[in-house]
Design a protein around this motif. Sequence first.
Motif, PDB file in Angstrom:
ATOM      1  N   ARG A   1      10.082   5.954  -1.597  1.00 16.44           N
ATOM      2  CA  ARG A   1      10.875   7.118  -1.169  1.00 16.44           C
ATOM      3  C   ARG A   1      11.556   6.861   0.167  1.00 16.44           C
ATOM      4  NH1 ARG A   1       7.070  10.569  -3.634  1.00 16.44           N
ATOM      5  NH2 ARG A   1       5.731  10.539  -1.806  1.00 16.44           N
ATOM      6  N   ARG A   2      10.815   6.255   1.093  1.00 11.72           N
ATOM      7  CA  ARG A   2      11.358   5.961   2.417  1.00 11.72           C
ATOM      8  C   ARG A   2      12.548   5.003   2.288  1.00 11.72           C
ATOM      9  NH1 ARG A   2      10.202   1.744   5.767  1.00 11.72           N
ATOM     10  NH2 ARG A   2       8.383   1.087   4.576  1.00 11.72           N
ATOM     11  N   ILE A   3      12.409   4.024   1.416  1.00 10.85           N
ATOM     12  CA  ILE A   3      13.478   3.031   1.261  1.00 10.85           C
ATOM     13  C   ILE A   3      14.704   3.642   0.588  1.00 10.85           C
ATOM     14  CG2 ILE A   3      14.061   0.950  -0.057  1.00 10.85           C
ATOM     15  CD1 ILE A   3      11.205  -0.053   0.777  1.00 10.85           C
ATOM     16  N   GLU A   4      14.480   4.509  -0.399  1.00 10.02           N
ATOM     17  CA  GLU A   4      15.615   5.173  -1.051  1.00 10.02           C
ATOM     18  C   GLU A   4      16.377   6.040  -0.043  1.00 10.02           C
ATOM     19  OE1 GLU A   4      14.656   7.122  -4.693  1.00 10.02           O
ATOM     20  OE2 GLU A   4      16.674   7.957  -4.919  1.00 10.02           O
ATOM     21  N   ARG A   5      15.625   6.745   0.810  1.00  9.87           N
ATOM     22  CA  ARG A   5      16.234   7.583   1.842  1.00  9.87           C
ATOM     23  C   ARG A   5      17.049   6.722   2.810  1.00  9.87           C
ATOM     24  NH1 ARG A   5      11.657  10.471   2.748  1.00  9.87           N
ATOM     25  NH2 ARG A   5      11.105   9.161   4.518  1.00  9.87           N
ATOM     26  N   LYS A   6      16.475   5.581   3.166  1.00 10.92           N
ATOM     27  CA  LYS A   6      17.123   4.672   4.110  1.00 10.92           C
ATOM     28  C   LYS A   6      18.480   4.201   3.561  1.00 10.92           C
ATOM     29  CE  LYS A   6      15.695   0.362   6.510  1.00 10.92           C
ATOM     30  NZ  LYS A   6      15.367   0.751   7.890  1.00 10.92           N
ATOM     31  N   LEU A   7      18.526   3.866   2.273  1.00  7.56           N
ATOM     32  CA  LEU A   7      19.783   3.426   1.659  1.00  7.56           C
ATOM     33  C   LEU A   7      20.800   4.560   1.645  1.00  7.56           C
ATOM     34  CD1 LEU A   7      18.733   1.220  -1.411  1.00  7.56           C
ATOM     35  CD2 LEU A   7      19.307   0.507   0.902  1.00  7.56           C
TER      36      LEU A   7
ATOM     37  N   ARG B   1      19.457  -2.824  -5.521  1.00  8.90           N
ATOM     38  CA  ARG B   1      19.369  -2.571  -4.077  1.00  8.90           C
ATOM     39  C   ARG B   1      17.975  -2.093  -3.702  1.00  8.90           C
ATOM     40  NH1 ARG B   1      25.114   0.521  -3.349  1.00  8.90           N
ATOM     41  NH2 ARG B   1      26.422  -1.315  -2.983  1.00  8.90           N
ATOM     42  N   LEU B   2      17.408  -1.201  -4.527  1.00  7.26           N
ATOM     43  CA  LEU B   2      16.067  -0.685  -4.233  1.00  7.26           C
ATOM     44  C   LEU B   2      15.030  -1.802  -4.286  1.00  7.26           C
ATOM     45  CD1 LEU B   2      16.134   2.693  -6.186  1.00  7.26           C
ATOM     46  CD2 LEU B   2      15.951   2.424  -3.710  1.00  7.26           C
TER      47      LEU B   2
ATOM     48  N   LYS C   1       0.834  -1.192   0.000  1.00  2.00           N
ATOM     49  CA  LYS C   1       0.000   0.000   0.000  1.00  2.00           C
ATOM     50  C   LYS C   1       0.879   1.255   0.000  1.00  2.00           C
ATOM     51  CE  LYS C   1      -0.652  -0.366   4.991  1.00  2.00           C
ATOM     52  NZ  LYS C   1      -0.144  -1.610   5.400  1.00  2.00           N
ATOM     53  N   ASP C   2       0.383   2.278  -0.687  1.00  2.00           N
ATOM     54  CA  ASP C   2       1.124   3.520  -0.835  1.00  2.00           C
ATOM     55  C   ASP C   2       2.562   3.267  -1.290  1.00  2.00           C
ATOM     56  OD1 ASP C   2       1.615   6.169  -0.941  1.00  2.00           O
ATOM     57  OD2 ASP C   2       1.242   6.588   1.181  1.00  2.00           O
ATOM     58  N   GLY C   3       2.668   2.663  -2.463  1.00  2.00           N
ATOM     59  CA  GLY C   3       3.971   2.260  -2.993  1.00  2.00           C
ATOM     60  C   GLY C   3       4.975   3.389  -3.148  1.00  2.00           C
ATOM     61  N   LYS C   4       4.507   4.569  -3.585  1.00  2.00           N
ATOM     62  CA  LYS C   4       5.437   5.677  -3.820  1.00  2.00           C
ATOM     63  C   LYS C   4       6.099   6.139  -2.535  1.00  2.00           C
ATOM     64  CE  LYS C   4       4.430   8.041  -8.122  1.00  2.00           C
ATOM     65  NZ  LYS C   4       3.221   8.601  -8.702  1.00  2.00           N
ATOM     66  N   GLU C   5       5.275   6.302  -1.494  1.00  2.00           N
ATOM     67  CA  GLU C   5       5.804   6.749  -0.200  1.00  2.00           C
ATOM     68  C   GLU C   5       6.813   5.730   0.338  1.00  2.00           C
ATOM     69  OE1 GLU C   5       6.961   8.572   2.910  1.00  2.00           O
ATOM     70  OE2 GLU C   5       5.752   9.546   1.379  1.00  2.00           O
ATOM     71  N   THR C   6       6.469   4.448   0.208  1.00  2.00           N
ATOM     72  CA  THR C   6       7.371   3.383   0.658  1.00  2.00           C
ATOM     73  C   THR C   6       8.677   3.425  -0.116  1.00  2.00           C
ATOM     74  OG1 THR C   6       5.468   2.010   1.216  1.00  2.00           O
ATOM     75  CG2 THR C   6       7.581   0.889   1.007  1.00  2.00           C
TER      76      THR C   6
ATOM     77  N   LEU D   1      12.497  -6.286   1.547  1.00  2.00           N
ATOM     78  CA  LEU D   1      12.911  -6.435   2.950  1.00  2.00           C
ATOM     79  C   LEU D   1      12.215  -5.452   3.887  1.00  2.00           C
ATOM     80  CD1 LEU D   1      16.769  -6.818   2.473  1.00  2.00           C
ATOM     81  CD2 LEU D   1      15.258  -8.517   3.520  1.00  2.00           C
ATOM     82  N   PHE D   2      12.110  -4.198   3.453  1.00  2.00           N
ATOM     83  CA  PHE D   2      11.729  -3.137   4.386  1.00  2.00           C
ATOM     84  C   PHE D   2      10.333  -2.568   4.149  1.00  2.00           C
ATOM     85  CE2 PHE D   2      16.467  -2.706   3.917  1.00  2.00           C
ATOM     86  CZ  PHE D   2      16.787  -3.258   5.141  1.00  2.00           C
ATOM     87  N   ALA D   3       9.564  -3.176   3.228  1.00  2.00           N
ATOM     88  CA  ALA D   3       8.254  -2.603   2.907  1.00  2.00           C
ATOM     89  C   ALA D   3       7.325  -2.622   4.113  1.00  2.00           C
ATOM     90  CB  ALA D   3       7.620  -3.343   1.745  1.00  2.00           C
ATOM     91  N   ASP D   4       7.222  -3.751   4.783  1.00  2.00           N
ATOM     92  CA  ASP D   4       6.356  -3.767   5.964  1.00  2.00           C
ATOM     93  C   ASP D   4       6.770  -4.827   6.975  1.00  2.00           C
ATOM     94  OD1 ASP D   4       3.686  -4.823   3.753  1.00  2.00           O
ATOM     95  OD2 ASP D   4       5.538  -5.824   4.313  1.00  2.00           O
ATOM     96  N   GLY D   5       6.838  -4.414   8.218  1.00  2.00           N
ATOM     97  CA  GLY D   5       7.037  -5.336   9.329  1.00  2.00           C
ATOM     98  C   GLY D   5       8.426  -5.921   9.423  1.00  2.00           C
ATOM     99  N   GLU D   6       8.602  -6.739  10.442  1.00  2.00           N
ATOM    100  CA  GLU D   6       9.904  -7.356  10.657  1.00  2.00           C
ATOM    101  C   GLU D   6      10.068  -8.568   9.758  1.00  2.00           C
ATOM    102  OE1 GLU D   6       8.609  -9.871  14.598  1.00  2.00           O
ATOM    103  OE2 GLU D   6       8.975  -7.720  14.707  1.00  2.00           O
TER     104      GLU D   6
END
Length: 140
Positions: A9-15, A26-27, A2-7, A33-38
């Motif tokens: 962006r968050r993942i790109e920032r994290k890298l 990598r993205l 859900k909300d793929g764009k926001e996710t 890995l990091f889209a949702d939950g542990e």
Amino acid sequence: MKDGKETARRIERKLKEAGLRPTRQRLDLAGLLFADGERHVTAEMLHAEAHRHKMSVSLATVYNTLNQFAAAGLLREVAIEGTKTYFDTTISDHQHFYFEHDGTLIDLEPDEEVAVAVQKVPEGMKVARIDVLIRLVPDE
Ligand SMILES: [Zn+2]
């Protein structure tokens, strides 16, 4: 997802914050890995997952990427039985329940004592063995 764009962006920032160049591969892998939950994955598990998502990536690349993420502090390595290495998206200090029959890991509460944790064994399961490894570093 859900909300793929926001996710994304968050993942790109994290890298970037971890000092990693956000390449396509990598993205893509970070997205799984990091889209949702542990998550607790081996290179083989993530490789299979990538293929289910129609990503064309070799096992060696998945393995290298996981090691790069771990070296950058984005993942924690969890070695099981010496040979099987899991990569954990929860990097804080914690222990696990390990389900031997299907190879899954579940996080225990941070700093939870073994004596407390064994009271919480899921229904239908029993403790096969308890391994406690207390890691030490020089006190300076
Ligand atoms: Zn964990």
